[in-house]
Design an enzyme around this catalytic site. Structure first.
Site, PDB file in Angstrom:
ATOM      1  N   LYS A  99      -6.996  17.234 -51.348  1.00 35.94           N
ATOM      2  CA  LYS A  99      -7.103  17.536 -49.919  1.00 35.94           C
ATOM      3  C   LYS A  99      -5.758  17.545 -49.186  1.00 35.94           C
ATOM      4  CE  LYS A  99     -10.396  17.823 -47.572  1.00 35.94           C
ATOM      5  NZ  LYS A  99     -11.384  16.845 -47.149  1.00 35.94           N
ATOM      6  N   HIS A 114     -17.338  35.558 -31.172  1.00 36.80           N
ATOM      7  CA  HIS A 114     -18.459  34.829 -31.788  1.00 36.80           C
ATOM      8  C   HIS A 114     -18.130  34.365 -33.204  1.00 36.80           C
ATOM      9  CE1 HIS A 114     -21.052  36.547 -28.567  1.00 36.80           C
ATOM     10  NE2 HIS A 114     -20.281  37.609 -28.755  1.00 36.80           N
ATOM     11  N   GLU A 148      -6.553  18.557 -35.526  1.00 31.92           N
ATOM     12  CA  GLU A 148      -7.803  17.841 -35.218  1.00 31.92           C
ATOM     13  C   GLU A 148      -7.564  16.790 -34.149  1.00 31.92           C
ATOM     14  OE1 GLU A 148      -9.215  16.368 -38.986  1.00 31.92           O
ATOM     15  OE2 GLU A 148      -9.169  18.359 -39.858  1.00 31.92           O
ATOM     16  N   SER A 153      -6.185  12.884 -48.390  1.00 31.10           N
ATOM     17  CA  SER A 153      -7.391  12.070 -48.414  1.00 31.10           C
ATOM     18  C   SER A 153      -7.147  10.880 -49.335  1.00 31.10           C
ATOM     19  CB  SER A 153      -8.557  12.911 -48.928  1.00 31.10           C
ATOM     20  OG  SER A 153      -9.560  12.070 -49.453  1.00 31.10           O
ATOM     21  N   ASN A 157       0.828  -1.222   0.000  1.00 31.98           N
ATOM     22  CA  ASN A 157       0.000   0.000   0.000  1.00 31.98           C
ATOM     23  C   ASN A 157       0.857   1.266   0.000  1.00 31.98           C
ATOM     24  OD1 ASN A 157      -2.007  -1.834   0.128  1.00 31.98           O
ATOM     25  ND2 ASN A 157      -2.779  -1.263   2.153  1.00 31.98           N
TER      26      ASN A 157
HETATM   27  N1  ARG Z   1      -1.017  -3.783  -7.733  1.00 37.18           N
HETATM   28  C1  ARG Z   1      -1.670  -3.286  -6.555  1.00 37.18           C
HETATM   29  C2  ARG Z   1      -2.034  -1.785  -6.771  1.00 37.18           C
HETATM   30  O1  ARG Z   1      -1.495  -1.183  -7.641  1.00 37.18           O
HETATM   31  C3  ARG Z   1      -0.818  -3.503  -5.405  1.00 37.18           C
HETATM   32  C4  ARG Z   1      -1.452  -3.257  -4.097  1.00 37.18           C
HETATM   33  C5  ARG Z   1      -1.996  -4.439  -3.518  1.00 37.18           C
HETATM   34  N2  ARG Z   1      -2.244  -4.207  -2.141  1.00 37.18           N
HETATM   35  C6  ARG Z   1      -3.049  -5.024  -1.468  1.00 37.18           C
HETATM   36  N3  ARG Z   1      -3.234  -4.685  -0.224  1.00 37.18           N
HETATM   37  N4  ARG Z   1      -3.605  -6.045  -2.004  1.00 37.18           N
HETATM   38  O2  ARG Z   1      -2.898  -1.214  -6.117  1.00 37.18           O
END
Ligand code: ARG
Length: 462
Positions: free
Chosen positions: A287, A160, A294, A281, A114
Site C-alpha cells: 500500500k 457524475h 485524505e 500500511s 473589552n
Molecule cells: N479573557 C477575556 C476574553 O478574552 C478577557 C475579557 C474579560 N472582560 C471582562 N469584562 N471580564 O474575553
C-alpha cells in the site's frame, strides 16, 4: 471556600476565585497566542495616551521598551507566567509592572479588556489573513506552473464521476487556480471590511480619556476608528466572516483533494503522489496511501465545525460584552493553524507529484466524443434534438453489443441516421473535440492560453 488570590480587580472582592472557577475561566493557556498583538495593541494605545497627556514621552518610551522586552523573552522561550495570570492581557500587564514599576499600571488608562481583547483579536485575524493570502498565492503559482508546463496533455473530463468530455489537463488545473483566487479575494474583502479600530471604546460607552483614535488606528494598521463603542466591543462578525472565509478555503482544497484521492487509485492511475506526501500500511506491504489528500479532505469537517461553533456562541450573546465571548478564540486559532498547514501541503504535494499523462489518455473512452458527433450532425443541418437522439440511439446500440459507438459499422451509423460518415470518422477525435472549444473559458487551446494570461494578470493584482 479558601480561594486563590487574584490581583488585577481584587478591590471589589473579599475572596479569591475558587479553583474550579479558575479552571473554567482562565484562558492564558490558549490566548497567549495573542501575545504579539496584545503588545502591539498596548503600544498603539500608549501613543494615544501620550497625545491626550496621560503619559509623557519618556514614560511611553519606558512602557514600550518594557513591552518589547516581554515579547523578546517570550520568544526566547522564557517562562514568564504565573498560575495567578488569568489571561494574556493581564499577564503582560503584570510582567510589565514588575519590570518597570508602578508606571506599568498606567497603560490600562482609558481601556477596558473589552476593547483591548477586540483589538488584539481583530489585529490577530488581520495579520493571519495576510499570511494566509501569501500561502494561497504560493499555491496559485504552483497550479499555474503545473498547468503551463503540461499544456497539451489531455484527459477525460467527468460529470457524475462518469466520463463526459475530453479536456486539457491544464484546463482542470486552472479551474483550481481560479477557485483559489476567489478565496484570496474573499480574504482581501475581509481585510477591507474589518478595518476599524475598537480601542477607545472602553467597556461599552467609550473612554473618558479622549485621545485621537485616528492616530492609534494608523499606528496599528487600521483604516479608521470604529464609529460606535457598543458595536465595537460586542460584534464578532469579523470572526464569523474570517472563519467562513477559511472554511471556504478548506472546502475548495477538500474538493480537489477528493479528486486527487480518486486519481491516485489503481483504477484511475492519473496521479502518483511523492512518498513524502503518502503513507504506507502497517499491515499491507503493497500500500501507498494518499494520506495528504485524505487529511486535507478530512480537515474541512473541523473547519466547518469552527464556523458553526462561532455562530452558536454569538447568536444569543447579549450586548455588549459577556464572558461567553472569551470562547471566540480557540475556533479561530484552530482554523488558522489548520488552513496554513493544508495550504502548504496541497502546494508541495502538487509540486512533487507525478502526473501520469499516458494513463489519462489511455483511459479516455470514445463515448467522450458523443457530444461532438451530435454537434457535427447539427453542423450538417440536423436539428440538435434529433442529433442528440441519433447519437443516443447509437450509443445505446453499442452498449447492447458490448462495443464503443465508434466501433459500430458504417451501415449501423447510417441506419441510425448519420450522414457524411467518412468525413466525420476522419475528424472525430479527442483533440478535435478540444479544439472546438475555444470559447472564452472553454478547454480549447487558445482559451486555455488566454486563461494563463488572465492568471498572470490576476496574480499581479491580488
Ligand atoms: N479573557 C477575556 C476574553 O478574552 C478577557 C475579557 C474579560 N472582560 C471582562 N469584562 N471580564 O474575553
Amino acid at each position: 471556600m479558601s480561594g486563590v488570590e487574584t490581583k488585577m480587580w481584587d478591590g471589589r472582592f473579599e475572596s479569591g476565585m475558587a479553583q474550579s472557577m479558575i479552571d473554567l475561566s482562565f484562558s492564558l493557556e490558549f490566548d497567549s497566542e495573542l501575545i504579539e498583538e496584545d503588545i502591539q495593541g498596548s503600544i498603539g494605545h500608549g501613543k494615544g495616551l501620550v497625545q491626550s497627556g496621560v503619559l509623557t514621552e519618556e514614560e511611553y518610551k519606558t512602557i514600550c521598551n518594557g513591552l518589547r522586552s516581554i515579547l523578546v523573552d517570550y520568544k526566547k522561550g522564557i517562562d514568564l507566567w504565573q498560575d495567578s495570570d488569568e489571561d494574556i492581557h493581564m499577564a503582560v500587564e503584570r510582567v510589565l509592572t514588575e519590570r518597570i514599576g508602578q508606571l506599568g499600571k498606567k497603560i490600562h488608562t482609558g481601556r477596558s479588556r473589552n476593547d483591548q481583547v477586540c483589538t488584539d483579536f481583530k489585529l490577530y485575524m488581520r495579520h493571519r489573513a495576510t499570511e494566509i493570502i501569501a500561502l494561497e498565492k504560493e499555491l496559485a503559482k504552483t497550479l499555474l506552473a503545473v498547468a503551463k508546463e503540461n499544456m497539451g496533455k489531455i484527459m477525460p473530463g467527468y460529470t457524475h464521476m462518469q466520463q463526459a468530455q475530453p479536456i486539457y489537463f491544464s484546463h482542470y488545473m486552472m479551474s483550481f487556480f481560479f477557485a483559489v483566487t476567489r478565496d484570496i479575494k474573499r480574504l482581501n474583502n475581509f481585510l477591507d471590511l474589518h478595518c476599524e479600530l475598537p480601542l477607545g471604546s472602553g467597556a461599552i460607552a467609550g473612554s473618558a480619556f479622549p485621545y485621537e483614535r485616528k492616530l492609534v488606528a494608523e499606528e496599528l494598521g487600521f483604516k479608521r476608528p470604529s464609529p460606535n463603542s457598543i458595536d465595537a466591543v460586542s460584534h464578532r462578525d469579523m470572526a464569523l466572516e474570517f472563519l467562513s472565509d477559511l472554511a471556504i478555503v478548506s472546502n475548495t482544497l477538500s474538493r480537489y483533494a477528493e479528486d486527487f484521492v480518486n486519481w491516485s487509485t489503481s483504477e484511475f492511475g492519473f496521479l502518483t503522489l511523492h512518498d513524502a506526501f503518502s503513507s504506507g500500511s502497517s499491515m499491507m506491504p503493497q500500500k501507498k496511501n494518499p494520506d495528504s489528500m485524505e487529511l486535507i479532505r478530512g480537515k474541512s469537517g473541523r473547519m466547518l465545525g469552527n464556523l458553526t461553533s462561532m455562530f452558536t456562541l454569538v447568536k444569543g450573546a447579549p450586548l455588549s460584552y459577556s464572558r461567553d465571548l472569551q470562547e471566540d478564540k480557540e475556533p479561530v486559532f484552530d482554523a488558522v493553524k489548520t488552513t496554513k498547514v493544508i495550504l502548504r501541503v496541497m502546494k508541495e504535494a502538487l509540486e512533487t507529484a507525478r502526473y501520469n499523462f499516458d494513463k489519462m489518455e489511455s483511459r479516455m473512452l470514445p463515448a467522450l466524443l458523443a457530444t461532438d458527433l451530435a454537434d457535427l450532425l447539427v453542423e450538417g443541418g440536423t436539428p440538435f434534438r434529433d442529433a442528440h437522439h441519433i447519437v443516443g440511439s447509437l450509443v445505446g446500440e453499442a452498449a447492447k453489443q458490448g462495443k464503443e459507438f465508434t466501433e459500430l459499422s458504417d451501415e449501423t451509423w447510417a441506419a441510425h441516421g448519420v450522414r457524411d460518415i467518412k468525413t466525420i470518422r476522419e475528424i472525430l477525435n479527442f483533440r478535435y473535440s478540444i479544439s472546438r472549444r475555444n470559447i472564452e473559458g472553454g478547454t480549447g487551446p487558445d482559451s486555455v492560453e488566454e486563461q494563463f494570461t488572465k492568471a498572470e494578470e490576476l496574480l499581479k493584482n491580488l
